[in-house]
Design a protein around this motif. Structure first.
Motif, PDB file in Angstrom:
ATOM      1  N   PRO A 111       0.831  -1.211   0.000  1.00  0.00           N
ATOM      2  CA  PRO A 111       0.000   0.000   0.000  1.00  0.00           C
ATOM      3  C   PRO A 111       0.863   1.258   0.000  1.00  0.00           C
ATOM      4  CG  PRO A 111       0.089  -0.964   2.191  1.00  0.00           C
ATOM      5  CD  PRO A 111       0.794  -1.928   1.281  1.00  0.00           C
ATOM      6  N   GLU A 112       0.324   2.294  -0.591  1.00  0.00           N
ATOM      7  CA  GLU A 112       0.960   3.619  -0.529  1.00  0.00           C
ATOM      8  C   GLU A 112       0.512   4.243   0.792  1.00  0.00           C
ATOM      9  OE1 GLU A 112       3.094   6.773  -2.584  1.00  0.00           O
ATOM     10  OE2 GLU A 112       2.543   4.828  -3.452  1.00  0.00           O
ATOM     11  N   LEU A 113       1.304   4.079   1.831  1.00  0.00           N
ATOM     12  CA  LEU A 113       0.843   4.425   3.186  1.00  0.00           C
ATOM     13  C   LEU A 113       0.590   5.914   3.369  1.00  0.00           C
ATOM     14  CD1 LEU A 113       3.167   2.241   5.446  1.00  0.00           C
ATOM     15  CD2 LEU A 113       0.849   1.747   4.648  1.00  0.00           C
ATOM     16  N   VAL A 114      -0.421   6.206   4.183  1.00  0.00           N
ATOM     17  CA  VAL A 114      -0.706   7.593   4.557  1.00  0.00           C
ATOM     18  C   VAL A 114       0.505   8.133   5.328  1.00  0.00           C
ATOM     19  CG1 VAL A 114      -1.850   6.827   6.698  1.00  0.00           C
ATOM     20  CG2 VAL A 114      -2.356   9.094   5.763  1.00  0.00           C
TER      21      VAL A 114
ATOM     22  N   GLN B 290      -0.340   3.691   9.693  1.00  0.00           N
ATOM     23  CA  GLN B 290       0.577   3.007   8.773  1.00  0.00           C
ATOM     24  C   GLN B 290       0.710   1.537   9.162  1.00  0.00           C
ATOM     25  OE1 GLN B 290       4.215   5.267   9.059  1.00  0.00           O
ATOM     26  NE2 GLN B 290       3.585   6.661   7.417  1.00  0.00           N
TER      27      GLN B 290
ATOM     28  N   THR C 270      -4.027   3.807   3.607  1.00  0.00           N
ATOM     29  CA  THR C 270      -3.603   4.783   2.592  1.00  0.00           C
ATOM     30  C   THR C 270      -4.381   6.071   2.826  1.00  0.00           C
ATOM     31  OG1 THR C 270      -5.372   4.252   1.055  1.00  0.00           O
ATOM     32  CG2 THR C 270      -3.385   2.879   0.950  1.00  0.00           C
ATOM     33  N   SER C 271      -4.019   7.129   2.122  1.00  0.00           N
ATOM     34  CA  SER C 271      -4.730   8.385   2.328  1.00  0.00           C
ATOM     35  C   SER C 271      -6.190   8.269   1.879  1.00  0.00           C
ATOM     36  CB  SER C 271      -4.021   9.538   1.628  1.00  0.00           C
ATOM     37  OG  SER C 271      -3.863   9.244   0.275  1.00  0.00           O
TER      38      SER C 271
END
Length: 585
Positions: free
Chosen positions: A330-333, A553, A558-559
């Motif tokens: 995942p593209e983490l927040v 995270q 993700t955001s």
DNA sequence: GCCGTTTTCGGCCCGACTGTTTTCAGTCG
């Protein structure tokens, strides 16, 4: 060094506790408690203030201000020393046990000379408490249960305590000659909620100057091991710290190794083995030739194993390696993604700072929106009324207008919210027509934690179903090391949140971090939205958000999952929830 | 010990729950 404010706050909190234990004036104790809180949350270093400056802090009068000066002159306060001489430190430790307060602790000390948790456990097993007035079998049971909770937390400390110390140490070591890089690793880098010890890594060709500088730092009380590559110490705050010095070209492998977790390291070493490689803290090597392949950066090592760089918060062997191999991490927040804080308090209820100060601090953080959510009337101690709430709303709108007047796209929008109390039946403080006037409502459980599972579940689900409730605040109400989470069917609650468009809070306060990472992992499968809030009670606490983001995270968010990363207009649409359509402000 | 559209004394966050009592003390939020 730690903020001088924290030292003084701890001292006055101790004094307040000791006053209560010795049966002193409870109002005096409260005055010290209040002053401790105010000093802890005060923006300026109290070390730099004079008598007049100190007295400007709310709750600090002449007497307390003079004690602060006395403390910085001689390192102690005579009034505190006097009462310390009467009561062993262990007696105060006893009051840290949930359900055991100052009066019971003093009874135990006076009647049975108990002044430590170990002595207390022995006395309970010997049934020596039975004869004491006010103590019975249920009391014994609760005390043992409380001690169990504390011991489960072990010697670990909350993440903010470890972070403060680690950042101090890193900052000091970074200035040592020959120190090429310096960072903290371990569970702190992974942003776990509690930290057992701190791992600090330094890259240097010669370890000796760094080791020497380290062991002579003022925070270090005891050196427990001292070698060329590793030095272990204890610090004034009781926390153990390991310093490892790595050769600069082994930095990546060392950082990877000492960041862990152990389970993650085992998984990636297995992958290495399958490729005929061997991974250690010194690098990735070819098994047959023994040649070093890569070691300089974490990216190098991961990449050679066919993996993308894995963010530390994910390194728990909870599927991150498999996801990495599939290219599906995942593209983490991140903290930079957060556009605003949606759960904060002012001095209208139990916050320390006035509305203007909180708003100014939020603006300082570059937020594009900010919600003020003071407590509602059913938390009786806060003395909230509809009149006071409406007056705050008027002031907030006035501030919002002023901000808008400044123009520009960078202006911050203010939202007027509240933190409601979910009562035992799932009802809330105000009727619908009052709730409709808020931009958002956070609803939280603040009492009756011990209802049975069915009742607690029904209670939370009903709150979700209320069209005005946008966020369930600190959903489990746990306090790390002190109170377990509610015994509710969380899956039913998560499903209700997803169904009704209610966000689950990730409360960033370091002793809550609620929801925690594992619950987040469960909840996200239901398609729930989250909000990472500070629950700040002072301007300084807004910065706790980093720990909430770390927890998010660790929950793989993700955001897109986190509503307070969204642009203002999208957030407002979410907050309309099931309410009757009304014009967006 | 602090503080003041209850102001220099006399209040101070209020109510509920729990386990121990037999009318209430202690703890918590």
């Amino acid at each position: 060094m730690a903020r001088s404010n924290d030292e003084v706050a701890a001292l006055f909190q101790e004094y307040a506790d000791l006053i209560l234990i010795t049966g002193g004036d409870p109002f005096k104790a409260r005055a010290y408690e209040k002053a401790a809180r105010a000093i802890g949350g005060h923006h300026a270093e109290v070390r730099d203030l004079d008598l007049k400056g100190l007295q400007k802090i709310p709750g600090v009068g002449k007497s307390i201000a003079e004690k602060v000066l006395e403390y910085f002159r001689g390192g102690s306060v005579s009034a505190v020393e006097e009462v310390r001489a009467k009561i062993p430190a262990g007696v105060r430790q006893l009051t840290m046990i949930p359900t055991l307060g100052p009066r019971k602790a003093m009874t135990l000390y006076e009647e049975l000379h108990i002044s430590s948790i170990d002595e207390l456990v022995d006395a309970i097993h010997q049934e020596r408490l039975r004869d004491l007035k006010g103590f019975g079998p249920r009391t014994e049971e609760k005390i043992l249960h409380g001690i169990g909770l504390m011991q489960a937390a072990g010697d670990r400390v909350l993440v903010d305590v470890a972070m403060d110390l680690a950042e101090e140490l890193v900052s000091e070591l970074s200035h040592v000659r020959g120190c090429l890089r310096c960072v903290y690793a371990g569970s702190l880098r992974r942003l776990r909620e509690t930290i057992g010890d701190i791992d600090i890594l330094v890259a240097a060709r010669d370890s000796e100057p760094v080791m020497r500088a380290f062991t002579s730092l003022p925070q270090i009380t005891e050196v427990t091991a001292h070698g060329d590559t590793k030095t272990s110490v204890r610090t004034t705050r009781g926390l153990a710290v390991d310093l490892r010095v790595l050769p600069p070209d082994a930095w990546g492998a060392g950082l990877l190794y000492f960041t862990g977790s152990r389970a993650h390291n085992i998984r990636i070493r297995e992958i290495a083995v399958h490729q005929g490689l061997r991974l250690s803290e010194y690098g990735l090597f070819d098994v047959d030739s023994g040649d070093l392949i890569v070691s300089e950066t974490e990216e190098d090592v991961y990449s050679r194993l066919g993996l993308p760089w894995i963010p530390p918060a994910l390194r728990e062997d909870r599927g991150e390696v498999e996801a990495g191999l599939r290219g599906e991490l995942p593209e983490l927040v991140t903290e930079e993604d957060i556009r605003g804080d949606l759960h904060t308090h002012t001095d209208l209820t139990d916050g320390l700072a006035p509305l203007e100060e909180m708003v100014a601090a939020a603006e300082q953080r570059g937020y594009s929106y900010f919600a003020v959510t003071d407590h509602a009337p059913n938390l009786y101690m806060q003395r909230m009324t509809e009149e006071r709430m409406l007056e705050q709303r008027r002031q907030l709108h006035e501030l919002d207008r002023r901000h808008r007047g400044r123009g520009g796209s960078g202006r911050m929008r203010l939202l007027h919210g509240t933190e409601l109390n979910i009562d035992p039946d799932g009802e809330l403080d105000w009727p619908d027509d009052v709730l409709a006037g808020f931009d958002l409502c956070v609803a939280s459980v603040h009492s009756h934690f011990n209802q049975d599972r069915a009742a607690l579940t029904r209670r939370l689900v009903r709150a979700c179903e209320n069209p005005y409730v946008n966020v369930i605040g600190h959903p489990t109400t746990r306090v790390i090391g002190k109170r377990p989470g509610l015994d509710a069917d969380l899956d039913a609650v998560f499903a209700a949140c997803a169904r009704t468009g209610t966000a689950l809070e990730i409360n960033s306060h370091p002793d809550r971090l609620d929801l925690g990472d594992e619950a987040i992992l469960r909840a996200r499968r239901y398609g729930v939205k989250f909000v990472v809030n500070s629950d700040a009670h002072s301007a300084l606490h807004l910065a706790h958000l980093r720990f909430g983001v770390g927890t998010a995270q660790r929950g793989w968010l993700t955001s897109e999952d986190v509503i307070n990363t969204w642009p203002y207009a999208r957030l407002r649409r979410f907050l309309r929830k099931g309410r009757a359509e009304r014009s967006a402000a």
